[in-house]
Design a protein around this motif. Structure first.
Motif, PDB file in Angstrom:
ATOM      1  N   SER A 138       0.759  -1.281  -0.155  1.00 46.43           N
ATOM      2  CA  SER A 138      -0.057   0.035   0.126  1.00 46.43           C
ATOM      3  C   SER A 138       0.833   1.122   0.181  1.00 46.43           C
ATOM      4  CB  SER A 138      -0.885  -0.166   1.242  1.00 46.43           C
ATOM      5  OG  SER A 138      -1.890  -0.931   1.177  1.00 46.43           O
ATOM      6  N   SER A 139       1.880   1.220   0.918  1.00 43.57           N
ATOM      7  CA  SER A 139       2.867   2.361   0.933  1.00 43.57           C
ATOM      8  C   SER A 139       3.353   2.723  -0.620  1.00 43.57           C
ATOM      9  CB  SER A 139       3.875   2.002   1.937  1.00 43.57           C
ATOM     10  OG  SER A 139       4.733   3.255   1.960  1.00 43.57           O
ATOM     11  N   LEU A 140       4.097   1.633  -1.121  1.00 42.30           N
ATOM     12  CA  LEU A 140       4.756   1.822  -2.204  1.00 42.30           C
ATOM     13  C   LEU A 140       3.666   2.331  -3.591  1.00 42.30           C
ATOM     14  CD1 LEU A 140       7.040  -1.176  -2.380  1.00 42.30           C
ATOM     15  CD2 LEU A 140       7.712   1.033  -1.844  1.00 42.30           C
ATOM     16  N   LEU A 141       2.516   1.748  -3.539  1.00 44.77           N
ATOM     17  CA  LEU A 141       1.435   2.285  -4.403  1.00 44.77           C
ATOM     18  C   LEU A 141       1.187   3.605  -4.160  1.00 44.77           C
ATOM     19  CD1 LEU A 141      -0.933  -0.992  -4.748  1.00 44.77           C
ATOM     20  CD2 LEU A 141       1.026  -0.567  -6.425  1.00 44.77           C
ATOM     21  N   GLU A 201       3.551 -14.787  -6.232  1.00 42.76           N
ATOM     22  CA  GLU A 201       5.012 -14.782  -5.781  1.00 42.76           C
ATOM     23  C   GLU A 201       5.843 -13.870  -6.501  1.00 42.76           C
ATOM     24  OE1 GLU A 201       8.757 -18.362  -6.409  1.00 42.76           O
ATOM     25  OE2 GLU A 201       6.379 -18.676  -7.040  1.00 42.76           O
ATOM     26  N   LYS A 202       5.501 -13.613  -7.799  1.00 46.91           N
ATOM     27  CA  LYS A 202       6.350 -12.378  -8.548  1.00 46.91           C
ATOM     28  C   LYS A 202       6.143 -11.070  -7.791  1.00 46.91           C
ATOM     29  CE  LYS A 202       5.794 -10.050 -13.060  1.00 46.91           C
ATOM     30  NZ  LYS A 202       5.193  -9.935 -14.112  1.00 46.91           N
ATOM     31  N   LEU A 203       5.161 -10.783  -7.238  1.00 46.04           N
ATOM     32  CA  LEU A 203       4.940  -9.553  -6.673  1.00 46.04           C
ATOM     33  C   LEU A 203       5.563  -9.766  -5.362  1.00 46.04           C
ATOM     34  CD1 LEU A 203       3.491  -6.530  -6.587  1.00 46.04           C
ATOM     35  CD2 LEU A 203       1.355  -7.651  -5.466  1.00 46.04           C
ATOM     36  N   GLY A 204       5.230 -10.751  -4.599  1.00 44.88           N
ATOM     37  CA  GLY A 204       6.131 -10.984  -3.202  1.00 44.88           C
ATOM     38  C   GLY A 204       7.687 -10.597  -3.444  1.00 44.88           C
ATOM     39  N   GLU A 205       8.078 -11.170  -4.466  1.00 42.83           N
ATOM     40  CA  GLU A 205       9.504 -11.071  -4.572  1.00 42.83           C
ATOM     41  C   GLU A 205       9.896  -9.448  -4.924  1.00 42.83           C
ATOM     42  OE1 GLU A 205      11.751 -13.360  -7.207  1.00 42.83           O
ATOM     43  OE2 GLU A 205      10.796 -15.318  -6.681  1.00 42.83           O
ATOM     44  N   MET A 206       8.928  -8.940  -5.584  1.00 43.50           N
ATOM     45  CA  MET A 206       9.332  -7.405  -5.774  1.00 43.50           C
ATOM     46  C   MET A 206       9.341  -6.358  -4.524  1.00 43.50           C
ATOM     47  SD  MET A 206       7.150  -6.706  -9.529  1.00 43.50           S
ATOM     48  CE  MET A 206       7.785  -7.150 -10.994  1.00 43.50           C
ATOM     49  N   LEU A 207       8.410  -6.999  -3.691  1.00 44.23           N
ATOM     50  CA  LEU A 207       8.271  -6.230  -2.374  1.00 44.23           C
ATOM     51  C   LEU A 207       9.302  -6.589  -1.307  1.00 44.23           C
ATOM     52  CD1 LEU A 207       4.370  -6.676  -1.778  1.00 44.23           C
ATOM     53  CD2 LEU A 207       5.535  -4.759  -2.608  1.00 44.23           C
ATOM     54  N   ILE A 208      10.178  -7.315  -1.659  1.00 44.00           N
ATOM     55  CA  ILE A 208      11.508  -7.568  -0.648  1.00 44.00           C
ATOM     56  C   ILE A 208      12.235  -6.289  -0.931  1.00 44.00           C
ATOM     57  CG2 ILE A 208      13.640  -8.865  -0.561  1.00 44.00           C
ATOM     58  CD1 ILE A 208      12.180 -11.310  -1.538  1.00 44.00           C
ATOM     59  N   PRO A 209      12.660  -5.555   0.269  1.00 41.72           N
ATOM     60  CA  PRO A 209      13.504  -4.434   0.140  1.00 41.72           C
ATOM     61  C   PRO A 209      14.847  -4.666  -0.774  1.00 41.72           C
ATOM     62  CG  PRO A 209      12.771  -4.904   2.243  1.00 41.72           C
ATOM     63  CD  PRO A 209      12.439  -6.110   1.546  1.00 41.72           C
TER      64      PRO A 209
END
Length: 363
Positions: A7-10, A88-96
């Protein structure tokens, strides 16, 4: 996946989009570049989330249809099967990720032990990076250099930049940060008459290029000395004291530049390198202040640590950090570095997925 982080990144993406549309921002090109880099960095996350939301909407619609007509049950299964890979794809993108990934870099190459052979090898590394940059469409700018008598390089600093905003926020640092450390060469030197294989080394320092807003330098913290430039053999190359040496008193960091004919230009070049070194020091201090588990896992690349060996008799290149070995040294030195850097990047990705750490790559 962290809903709060997403939410913060969007929200940040939406704010940046509005800023990019504001005509007043274009009066400051440095600001446009910073905002554009961050916007490009968040764009893939926005797109991946939109794709996932669309798939979830499709699943909800398919379930409604299946409730009315059991014939649509198979469609529900098909749409549902598409969700886990997207999540999974989005989850990896959210790793700092590394906050400097979108930045350009300054690469410093210094000849080490081995005399003229080390300087020649440093020149080989410079050509390797220059050719790789050309393949990527990057721009290479020599900031300062000291050549050796046989055409090698004693010490050189170059800036490597992307043209425009890097796609997906993947700037030069995101690829070249793995190169910092000691590079070792094994070959028969051109100066060797008996055909014996010698080992020598060159040091590579890769720094994310700092902008003025990244590092604040107080004028009182600087000691600036001027001197006469010298060439490969030590002879003076001009008759004025145009070379500049800047010492950052609080950290003891010293930078010298003598490439330009004007004292002012050499001072600007030295400050450019100094800012990037101070940014790297600040990042090191931030790493050191991290949690005990992170400090135990993150390894800094010491100047004395050998990271890679270039063996000419076997046409072999070995990266000691991840055990990577290939027998295409001639191609790698010709600028085909992608396979090596891809392997390092994948090792780093796996390490971050496993525990939030990175493989050693700090200068």
């Amino acid at each position: 996946m962290s809903n709060d982080r997403l939410s913060s990144l969007l929200e940040e993406y939406a704010q940046l989009e509005k800023r990019m549309e504001d005509p007043s921002i274009h009066a400051d090109q440095a600001l446009v570049r910073r905002v554009g880099r961050r916007f490009a960095e968040l764009a893939p996350i926005y797109a991946a989330n939109a794709e996932l939301e669309a798939a979830r909407a499709d699943l909800a619609a398919a379930k409604e249809l299946a409730a009315e007509d059991p014939a649509f049950a198979s469609e529900v299964e098909a749409v549902a099967a598409a969700l886990p890979p997207l999540e999974e794809k989005l989850g990896e993108m959210l790793i700092p990720r590394d906050p400097s990934d979108a930045k350009d870099v300054i690469i410093e190459i210094k000849a080490g032990e081995g005399g003229q052979e080390s300087a020649l090898f440093a020149g080989d590394l410079l050509r390797m990076y220059t050719r790789y940059a050309e393949r990527r469409g990057w721009v290479v700018e020599v900031i300062d250099s000291q050549e050796s008598d046989l055409g090698g390089v004693k010490d050189i600093s170059v800036a490597v930049k992307t043209k425009g905003v890097p796609e997906g926020g993947h700037g030069v640092w995101s690829r070249m940060k793995w190169e910092g450390g000691v590079h070792r060469v094994q070959r028969v030197p051109v100066t060797e008459s008996q055909g014996r294989i010698h080992t020598s080394a060159a040091g590579v320092l890769v720094l994310p290029e700092a902008e003025e807003v990244d590092v604040e330098i107080a004028p009182n913290d600087l000691r600036i000395d001027v001197f006469r430039s010298s060439g490969p053999g030590g002879q003076s190359v001009n008759t004025t004291d145009s070379a500049v040496r800047i010492t950052h008193i609080p950290t003891g960091t010293v930078v010298s530049c003598q490439n330009e004919k004007s004292q002012l230009q050499n001072k600007e070049s030295a400050l450019r390198i100094l800012r990037s070194r101070l940014l790297a020091i600040a990042q090191e201090e931030a790493d050191a202040a991290a949690s005990d588990s992170r400090k135990a896992q993150v390894r800094t690349v010491d100047r004395s640590e050998r990271i890679r060996t270039y063996n000419f008799p076997q046409n072999r290149i070995t990266d000691h950090r991840i055990g990577y070995t290939a027998y295409n040294l001639d191609l790698v030195l010709g600028g085909e570095l992608d396979a090596v850097l891809d392997a390092l990047g994948e090792a780093d990705r796996q390490a971050r997925l496993a525990g939030g750490s990175e493989i050693g790559r700090r200068p």
